[in-house]
Design a protein around this motif. Structure first.
Motif, mmCIF file in Angstrom:
data_model
loop_
_atom_site.group_PDB
_atom_site.id
_atom_site.type_symbol
_atom_site.label_atom_id
_atom_site.label_comp_id
_atom_site.label_asym_id
_atom_site.label_seq_id
_atom_site.Cartn_x
_atom_site.Cartn_y
_atom_site.Cartn_z
ATOM 1 N N ILE A 210 0.840 -1.210 0.000
ATOM 2 C CA ILE A 210 0.000 0.000 0.000
ATOM 3 C C ILE A 210 0.869 1.252 0.000
ATOM 4 C CG2 ILE A 210 -1.678 1.311 1.362
ATOM 5 C CD1 ILE A 210 -2.782 -1.402 2.339
ATOM 6 N N LEU A 211 1.914 1.258 0.833
ATOM 7 C CA LEU A 211 2.803 2.414 0.908
ATOM 8 C C LEU A 211 3.548 2.635 -0.409
ATOM 9 C CD1 LEU A 211 4.248 1.943 4.506
ATOM 10 C CD2 LEU A 211 2.766 3.807 3.716
ATOM 11 N N CYS A 212 3.937 1.555 -1.053
ATOM 12 C CA CYS A 212 4.603 1.683 -2.363
ATOM 13 C C CYS A 212 3.678 2.345 -3.371
ATOM 14 C CB CYS A 212 5.021 0.310 -2.876
ATOM 15 S SG CYS A 212 6.415 -0.425 -2.010
ATOM 16 N N LEU A 213 2.419 1.903 -3.397
ATOM 17 C CA LEU A 213 1.441 2.467 -4.323
ATOM 18 C C LEU A 213 1.179 3.941 -4.015
ATOM 19 C CD1 LEU A 213 -0.570 1.995 -6.623
ATOM 20 C CD2 LEU A 213 -2.251 1.286 -4.909
ATOM 21 N N LEU A 214 0.998 4.250 -2.737
ATOM 22 C CA LEU A 214 0.734 5.642 -2.351
ATOM 23 C C LEU A 214 1.930 6.538 -2.668
ATOM 24 C CD1 LEU A 214 -1.060 5.189 1.102
ATOM 25 C CD2 LEU A 214 -2.071 5.963 -1.062
ATOM 26 N N LEU A 219 4.214 10.896 -5.867
ATOM 27 C CA LEU A 219 5.330 11.375 -6.692
ATOM 28 C C LEU A 219 4.851 11.800 -8.076
ATOM 29 C CD1 LEU A 219 8.141 8.805 -5.757
ATOM 30 C CD2 LEU A 219 8.005 11.223 -5.110
ATOM 31 N N ARG A 220 3.898 11.054 -8.641
ATOM 32 C CA ARG A 220 3.364 11.418 -9.961
ATOM 33 C C ARG A 220 2.513 12.683 -9.882
ATOM 34 N NH1 ARG A 220 2.188 5.940 -10.371
ATOM 35 N NH2 ARG A 220 -0.038 6.385 -10.132
ATOM 36 N N GLN A 221 1.657 12.761 -8.867
ATOM 37 C CA GLN A 221 0.757 13.910 -8.747
ATOM 38 C C GLN A 221 1.499 15.209 -8.438
ATOM 39 O OE1 GLN A 221 -2.136 12.749 -5.824
ATOM 40 N NE2 GLN A 221 -3.379 11.575 -7.298
ATOM 41 N N THR A 222 2.619 15.109 -7.755
ATOM 42 C CA THR A 222 3.394 16.318 -7.439
ATOM 43 C C THR A 222 4.395 16.661 -8.532
ATOM 44 O OG1 THR A 222 4.970 14.947 -6.187
ATOM 45 C CG2 THR A 222 3.179 16.000 -4.947
ATOM 46 N N GLY A 223 4.454 15.829 -9.571
ATOM 47 C CA GLY A 223 5.335 16.112 -10.690
ATOM 48 C C GLY A 223 6.781 15.735 -10.479
ATOM 49 N N VAL A 224 7.093 15.039 -9.398
ATOM 50 C CA VAL A 224 8.476 14.620 -9.151
ATOM 51 C C VAL A 224 8.917 13.603 -10.205
ATOM 52 C CG1 VAL A 224 10.041 13.510 -7.507
ATOM 53 C CG2 VAL A 224 8.274 15.101 -6.692
#
Length: 269
Positions: A210-214, A219-224
């Motif tokens: 779950i933590l890996c998915l979150l 990271l994707r949503q913040t643009g990293v």
């Protein structure tokens, strides 16, 4: 004076315990004392073949050939040699791989319904497995190791609570040796996180997923990162370390078990 049957019994017990080197020592001792015998050559060959190493495979083939020179219809030798040949790489060892067909055919002629023939048939299915079957077998191995780690951790926790002392050095009981090795290697306050994650391994791996998915989602949503990344996989590192620690203890315990068993079978020589 020891008999062939006595050496065979010793080899069988050591082989069942996973003591391949001890099997080779026992079989070679029997050959040296009693002279060449197909049954002892069979155990010597199996002790080499079980290592799954090129050098040991060569030595196994030598032992299989020596045994078959004494008894060309020995079912154990034929089956073991056939398995070795089925496992051989056709590019590196074309001659050995080609001999598998001859050995399987001979075994079918002699005893088509025997346990040895069924064993070779299973080896043929394994040799013909596909890529996805390899992946599935690897996944199964990982899943099977989980209950071992959890059981080992829970037993350790119980031993620590009860103040269980380590068993006597000369015990040959596998479970007792595993408990003693685990207590010796993983007791102490600095190993508390290892013991905790070991006890709750299944839940920890679920939480890790779950933590890996979150992490990847954030990271994707913040643009990293633009797409999937391996950063989330860092959550699995502590659990991987815990699994390796418990597996290493089991391996060490198996070595102690084999050593104690070999000593008991040889009278401590």
């Amino acid at each position: 004076m020891a008999t062939v049957d006595a050496y065979q019994d010793r080899c069988e017990q050591l082989f069942t315990a996973g003591g391949n080197a001890a099997v080779r020592r026992a079989a070679q001792e029997g050959i040296d004392q009693l002279g060449p015998h197909p049954d002892l050559y069979c155990w010597l060959a199996l002790g080499h073949a079980a290592e799954d190493d090129d050098d040991h495979d060569d030595r196994a083939e030598e032992a299989f050939r020596a045994g078959l020179a004494l008894d060309a219809d020995h079912l154990g030798l034929l089956a073991g040699y056939a398995e070795l040949c089925l496992r051989a790489d056709g590019f590196d060892h074309p001659g050995r791989a080609a001999r598998a067909r001859v050995l399987v055919r001979r075994l079918d002629e002699l005893a088509p319904q025997s346990a040895q023939a069924q064993q070779v048939a299973a080896a043929e299915r394994w040799a013909n497995r596909g890529y996805w079957e390899d992946l599935r077998m690897g996944a199964v191995a990982v899943v099977v190791a989980g209950p071992d780690t959890e059981a080992q951790a829970r037993t350790l926790d119980a031993d620590l609570r009860q103040g269980t002392a380590a068993p006597a050095e000369n015990t040959v009981d596998r479970d007792a040796i595993v408990r003693a090795a685990t207590l010796e290697a993983l007791s102490g306050p600095w190993n508390a996180p290892v013991r905790f994650l070991g006890r709750y391994r299944t839940a920890a791996w679920i939480a890790c997923g779950i933590l890996c998915l979150l992490t990847n989602t954030v990271l994707r949503q913040t643009g990293v990162v633009d797409s999937f990344s391996l950063w989330g996989g860092l959550w699995a590192v502590p659990l991987w370390i815990v699994d390796r620690r418990f597996a290493a203890v089991r391996k060490e315990a198996e070595a102690r078990h084999v050593a104690a068993l070999e000593a008991s079978l040889t009278g401590g020589k």
